[in-house]
Design a protein around this motif. Structure first.
Motif, mmCIF file in Angstrom:
data_model
loop_
_atom_site.group_PDB
_atom_site.id
_atom_site.type_symbol
_atom_site.label_atom_id
_atom_site.label_comp_id
_atom_site.label_asym_id
_atom_site.label_seq_id
_atom_site.Cartn_x
_atom_site.Cartn_y
_atom_site.Cartn_z
ATOM 1 N N ILE A 18 0.869 -1.191 0.000
ATOM 2 C CA ILE A 18 0.000 0.000 0.000
ATOM 3 C C ILE A 18 0.900 1.234 0.000
ATOM 4 O O ILE A 18 1.672 1.452 0.943
ATOM 5 C CB ILE A 18 -0.919 -0.003 1.243
ATOM 6 N N VAL A 19 0.832 2.005 -1.071
ATOM 7 C CA VAL A 19 1.804 3.094 -1.234
ATOM 8 C C VAL A 19 1.094 4.440 -1.370
ATOM 9 O O VAL A 19 0.234 4.616 -2.241
ATOM 10 C CB VAL A 19 2.672 2.867 -2.498
ATOM 11 N N GLY A 20 1.486 5.381 -0.530
ATOM 12 C CA GLY A 20 0.961 6.742 -0.632
ATOM 13 C C GLY A 20 1.697 7.518 -1.714
ATOM 14 O O GLY A 20 2.927 7.454 -1.808
ATOM 15 N N HIS A 21 0.946 8.242 -2.528
ATOM 16 C CA HIS A 21 1.541 9.065 -3.596
ATOM 17 C C HIS A 21 1.150 10.511 -3.375
ATOM 18 O O HIS A 21 0.081 10.765 -2.860
ATOM 19 C CB HIS A 21 1.043 8.587 -4.963
ATOM 20 N N PRO A 22 1.958 11.494 -3.737
ATOM 21 C CA PRO A 22 3.250 11.364 -4.415
ATOM 22 C C PRO A 22 4.340 10.865 -3.476
ATOM 23 O O PRO A 22 4.264 11.064 -2.268
ATOM 24 C CB PRO A 22 3.547 12.803 -4.864
ATOM 25 N N ILE A 23 5.356 10.258 -4.088
ATOM 26 C CA ILE A 23 6.493 9.705 -3.343
ATOM 27 C C ILE A 23 7.575 10.790 -3.263
ATOM 28 O O ILE A 23 7.764 11.550 -4.212
ATOM 29 C CB ILE A 23 7.009 8.464 -4.091
ATOM 30 N N VAL A 24 8.303 10.844 -2.136
ATOM 31 C CA VAL A 24 9.252 11.955 -1.957
ATOM 32 C C VAL A 24 10.495 11.831 -2.843
ATOM 33 O O VAL A 24 10.855 12.760 -3.561
ATOM 34 C CB VAL A 24 9.690 12.067 -0.472
ATOM 35 N N SER A 25 11.168 10.693 -2.793
ATOM 36 C CA SER A 25 12.477 10.634 -3.475
ATOM 37 C C SER A 25 12.444 9.723 -4.695
ATOM 38 O O SER A 25 11.636 8.795 -4.792
ATOM 39 C CB SER A 25 13.548 10.134 -2.508
ATOM 40 N N ALA A 26 13.378 9.996 -5.613
ATOM 41 C CA ALA A 26 13.498 9.154 -6.813
ATOM 42 C C ALA A 26 13.948 7.752 -6.405
ATOM 43 O O ALA A 26 13.533 6.763 -7.008
ATOM 44 C CB ALA A 26 14.511 9.777 -7.770
ATOM 45 N N ALA A 27 14.779 7.664 -5.373
ATOM 46 C CA ALA A 27 15.278 6.346 -4.934
ATOM 47 C C ALA A 27 14.102 5.452 -4.522
ATOM 48 O O ALA A 27 14.067 4.264 -4.862
ATOM 49 C CB ALA A 27 16.253 6.515 -3.778
ATOM 50 N N GLU A 28 13.122 6.029 -3.812
ATOM 51 C CA GLU A 28 11.956 5.222 -3.396
ATOM 52 C C GLU A 28 11.164 4.745 -4.622
ATOM 53 O O GLU A 28 10.785 3.577 -4.696
ATOM 54 C CB GLU A 28 11.036 6.052 -2.490
ATOM 55 N N SER A 29 10.886 5.662 -5.564
ATOM 56 C CA SER A 29 10.098 5.283 -6.754
ATOM 57 C C SER A 29 10.777 4.153 -7.503
ATOM 58 O O SER A 29 10.130 3.177 -7.918
ATOM 59 C CB SER A 29 9.938 6.463 -7.716
ATOM 60 N N LYS A 30 12.109 4.279 -7.662
ATOM 61 C CA LYS A 30 12.829 3.250 -8.435
ATOM 62 C C LYS A 30 12.774 1.903 -7.734
ATOM 63 O O LYS A 30 12.591 0.862 -8.369
ATOM 64 C CB LYS A 30 14.308 3.664 -8.599
ATOM 65 N N LEU A 31 12.948 1.929 -6.406
ATOM 66 C CA LEU A 31 12.974 0.646 -5.683
ATOM 67 C C LEU A 31 11.607 -0.030 -5.742
ATOM 68 O O LEU A 31 11.516 -1.251 -5.905
ATOM 69 C CB LEU A 31 13.413 0.865 -4.225
ATOM 70 N N ILE A 32 10.545 0.764 -5.643
ATOM 71 C CA ILE A 32 9.201 0.177 -5.717
ATOM 72 C C ILE A 32 8.996 -0.465 -7.103
ATOM 73 O O ILE A 32 8.510 -1.585 -7.222
ATOM 74 C CB ILE A 32 8.114 1.237 -5.424
ATOM 75 N N SER A 33 9.418 0.243 -8.153
ATOM 76 C CA SER A 33 9.245 -0.325 -9.511
ATOM 77 C C SER A 33 10.012 -1.623 -9.634
ATOM 78 O O SER A 33 9.515 -2.612 -10.189
ATOM 79 C CB SER A 33 9.784 0.599 -10.597
ATOM 80 N N ARG A 34 11.238 -1.635 -9.126
ATOM 81 C CA ARG A 34 12.039 -2.864 -9.234
ATOM 82 C C ARG A 34 11.391 -4.005 -8.485
ATOM 83 O O ARG A 34 11.378 -5.141 -8.946
ATOM 84 C CB ARG A 34 13.413 -2.631 -8.623
ATOM 85 N N PHE A 35 10.880 -3.679 -7.305
ATOM 86 C CA PHE A 35 10.244 -4.714 -6.494
ATOM 87 C C PHE A 35 9.038 -5.285 -7.235
ATOM 88 O O PHE A 35 8.873 -6.501 -7.351
ATOM 89 C CB PHE A 35 9.841 -4.120 -5.142
ATOM 90 N N LEU A 36 8.190 -4.382 -7.769
ATOM 91 C CA LEU A 36 6.961 -4.848 -8.415
ATOM 92 C C LEU A 36 7.262 -5.674 -9.659
ATOM 93 O O LEU A 36 6.574 -6.644 -9.956
ATOM 94 C CB LEU A 36 6.064 -3.652 -8.772
ATOM 95 N N SER A 37 8.339 -5.275 -10.371
ATOM 96 C CA SER A 37 8.589 -6.031 -11.600
ATOM 97 C C SER A 37 9.334 -7.335 -11.337
ATOM 98 O O SER A 37 9.493 -8.148 -12.244
ATOM 99 C CB SER A 37 9.296 -5.169 -12.651
ATOM 100 N N ALA A 38 9.769 -7.555 -10.088
ATOM 101 C CA ALA A 38 10.501 -8.800 -9.802
ATOM 102 C C ALA A 38 9.571 -9.979 -9.507
ATOM 103 O O ALA A 38 10.027 -11.112 -9.412
ATOM 104 C CB ALA A 38 11.438 -8.579 -8.614
ATOM 105 N N PHE A 39 8.266 -9.703 -9.335
ATOM 106 C CA PHE A 39 7.332 -10.787 -8.973
ATOM 107 C C PHE A 39 6.141 -10.770 -9.931
ATOM 108 O O PHE A 39 5.774 -9.702 -10.443
ATOM 109 C CB PHE A 39 6.815 -10.590 -7.542
ATOM 110 N N PRO A 40 5.508 -11.940 -10.138
ATOM 111 C CA PRO A 40 4.320 -11.949 -11.004
ATOM 112 C C PRO A 40 3.188 -11.122 -10.378
ATOM 113 O O PRO A 40 3.074 -11.060 -9.144
ATOM 114 C CB PRO A 40 3.931 -13.429 -11.075
ATOM 115 N N ALA A 41 2.384 -10.511 -11.234
ATOM 116 C CA ALA A 41 1.347 -9.587 -10.752
ATOM 117 C C ALA A 41 0.278 -10.289 -9.916
ATOM 118 O O ALA A 41 -0.410 -9.646 -9.121
ATOM 119 C CB ALA A 41 0.699 -8.892 -11.945
ATOM 120 N N ASP A 42 0.120 -11.613 -10.071
ATOM 121 C CA ASP A 42 -0.894 -12.263 -9.237
ATOM 122 C C ASP A 42 -0.330 -12.604 -7.855
ATOM 123 O O ASP A 42 -1.027 -13.121 -6.999
ATOM 124 C CB ASP A 42 -1.467 -13.521 -9.913
ATOM 125 N N GLN A 43 0.949 -12.286 -7.647
ATOM 126 C CA GLN A 43 1.522 -12.558 -6.329
ATOM 127 C C GLN A 43 1.826 -11.270 -5.557
ATOM 128 O O GLN A 43 1.650 -11.199 -4.341
ATOM 129 C CB GLN A 43 2.804 -13.381 -6.477
#
Ligand SMILES: O=c1ccn([C@@H]2O[C@H](COP(=O)(O)OP(=O)(O)O[C@H]3O[C@H](CO)[C@@H](O)[C@H](O)[C@H]3O)[C@@H](O)[C@H]2O)c(=O)[nH]1
Length: 469
Positions: free
Chosen positions: A43-68
């Motif tokens: 559960i992520v509140g937007h807008p996100i403060v730093s670019a580092a946070e946005s990038k890490l969230i994207s990496r995390f989400l793309s590392a797992f299948p969307a149904d998981q």
């Protein structure tokens, strides 16, 4: 609401607070749960403060299948910084998040399948409880992102101090928390804002500390030799929920294409094993220009090869000055090139600490950095700058992972000279006992997180509970 649907593959929702120091352990927990076969919603509140946070969230989400693994977004209201009593963008975001959580019940109810548990960042405790008060059968957990030692202070804070007065005469020079393995905490190590009950930090700390008993469990990111024994047995506080010491360590999804990453690794590849000192003060700690120059002098004087991540703006998106401008001394920049690599960008700290050439770490003792140094068995020189960092530095020293500079003051109190910095770095890099102890801690950490280890067992116990609930 019926949460009974999620039996064999529990679905857990995680709610992080602002800043990489909070997001990183939340995502490591989420990845571990997903790797144990659970379904996870972030559960992520937007807008996100730093670019580092946005990038890490994207990496995390793309590392797992969307149904998981899925993300559920909500809007963060804007707040008047004057009402937060802080200029720090991450503190402001934290308070803005707290004020935006009325959305939580409808958001949680919309998740399918229904969730087996909600794990919220410790900084969001009270508003989470308030917003979800009517969801009686929703198991609620806290992720505590600092040390067990800091947790002992957090859990007992309201028993020592009142809302109106931090009566230090009641506690003397040390706070003796009711946690048997925790050695007394010097008053001089308290996070500076906790010394004044009028600060926003102290008042939320007090408010939240009293509410721990309303939760079903607390997850603490610590392990084995480092300190998890400090929370076992003895008389803990009445009503304290079960504590789960889960070790949250660097994960595959974090590895990635940092812009200058390969150049850094190539530079490290050419150095002798264990010879390099790595210097970084985490995701949000800046130094005054004068101190940055002294740090540069100190690194040159240490005689060791060094990799230094310089930071002079709290939020990375605002960090546009060149390295030369920040250091402001062309001669020093040239001198540093002989022995060191100085960067002003996000580095993959896990990859750096895990590199065979890195033998020492100068750190502010943000808890994630401490856990990462322990995980990779790298000895540490602590220079706490604020918050929980002295309390964490005490853990570092007691465990044998490193030492800390006790007379260098809190951030910005005074400028520490390059001569002193260079001297201390030289000392830890020549200290073979410290090297040995740090390596042992690394081995113990791997055992704790591995099959049959204490952290893995804690994780399984938790997942077992969620399966049965
Ligand atoms: O260039 C960088 C800088 C940081 N990191 C990572 O960012 C995280 C930083 O966390 P931490 O070391 O805990 O420092 P802070 O960012 O300062 O963390 C905040 O949150 C921590 C957890 O609550 C507290 O212990 C700290 O005092 C508080 O400042 C770590 O995982 C680092 O590996 C990188 O990967 N690359």
């Amino acid at each position: 609401m019926d949460h009974s649907g999620a039996h064999n593959r529990p679905h857990v929702a995680l709610l992080p607070s602002a800043g990489m120091g909070h997001l990183t352990p939340t995502l490591r927990l989420a990845a571990s749960l997903a790797n144990h076969g659970l379904q996870v919603t972030l559960i992520v509140g937007h807008p996100i403060v730093s670019a580092a946070e946005s990038k890490l969230i994207s990496r995390f989400l793309s590392a797992f299948p969307a149904d998981q693994v899925r993300e559920k977004q909500f809007d963060i209201v804007s707040v008047d910084p004057a009402t937060v009593n802080s200029k720090d963008p991450f503190f402001i975001q934290r308070e803005a998040t707290r004020r935006s959580l009325q959305i939580l019940p409808s958001l949680v109810s919309s998740l399918s399948p229904p969730i087996s548990a909600l794990v919220s960042d410790v900084f969001l405790m009270s508003p989470v409880l308030e917003a979800t008060a009517h969801l009686k059968d929703l198991p609620q957990y806290i992720l505590f992102t600092s040390s067990a030692r800091m947790f002992s202070l957090f859990a007992s804070y309201h028993t020592f101090f009142s809302e109106t007065s931090p009566d230090f005469s009641k506690v003397g020079d040390f706070i003796e928390t009711p946690f048997p393995g925790v050695v007394p905490i010097p008053i001089s190590s308290l996070p500076p804002p906790l010394r004044d009950p009028k600060t926003w930090f102290a008042s939320t700390f007090m408010e939240d500390s009293k509410k721990l008993s309303s939760f079903d469990g607390v997850l603490i990111n610590t392990f084995g030799k480092l300190e998890s024994d400090s929370l076992k047995g003895g008389k803990l506080l009445d009503g304290l929920p079960p504590l789960f010491t889960v070790g949250l360590v660097p994960c595959d999804f974090e590895k990635g294409s940092e812009e200058g990453g390969s150049a850094i690794i190539k530079w490290l590849d050419d150095k002798e094993p264990g010879s390099v000192v790595y210097v970084s003060f985490g995701s949000r700690t800046t130094m005054a220009k004068e101190q940055i120059r002294e740090m540069g002098e100190g690194l040159v004087r240490s005689g060791c090869p060094f990799l230094w991540v310089v930071k002079d703006k709290i939020v990375d998106k605002e960090d546009n000055d060149s390295l030369e401008d920040v250091i402001g001394d062309a001669e020093l920049v040239e001198k540093m090139k002989e022995k060191g690599l100085v960067v002003k960008e996000w580095v993959d700290q896990g990859e750096v600490l895990g590199h065979k050439s890195v033998g020492g770490f100068v750190s502010h003792c943000g808890w994630n950095s401490v856990v990462e140094a322990a995980w990779y068995g790298v000895r540490l020189l602590g220079w706490p700058q604020g918050g929980d960092q002295r309390i964490n530095a005490e853990v570092v020293e007691r465990s044998g992972l490193g030492v800390w500079a006790k007379d260098w003051g809190w951030m910005g109190e005074r400028v520490i000279k390059g001569e002193d910095i260079g001297g201390k770095i030289g000392e830890i890099m020549r200290n073979d006992l410290l090297k040995f102890q740090a390596e042992q801690i690394g081995e113990e950490a791997r055992k704790a997180v591995g099959d049959g280890g204490s952290c893995e067992n804690a994780m399984k116990e938790l997942i077992g509970k969620w399966k049965n609930e």
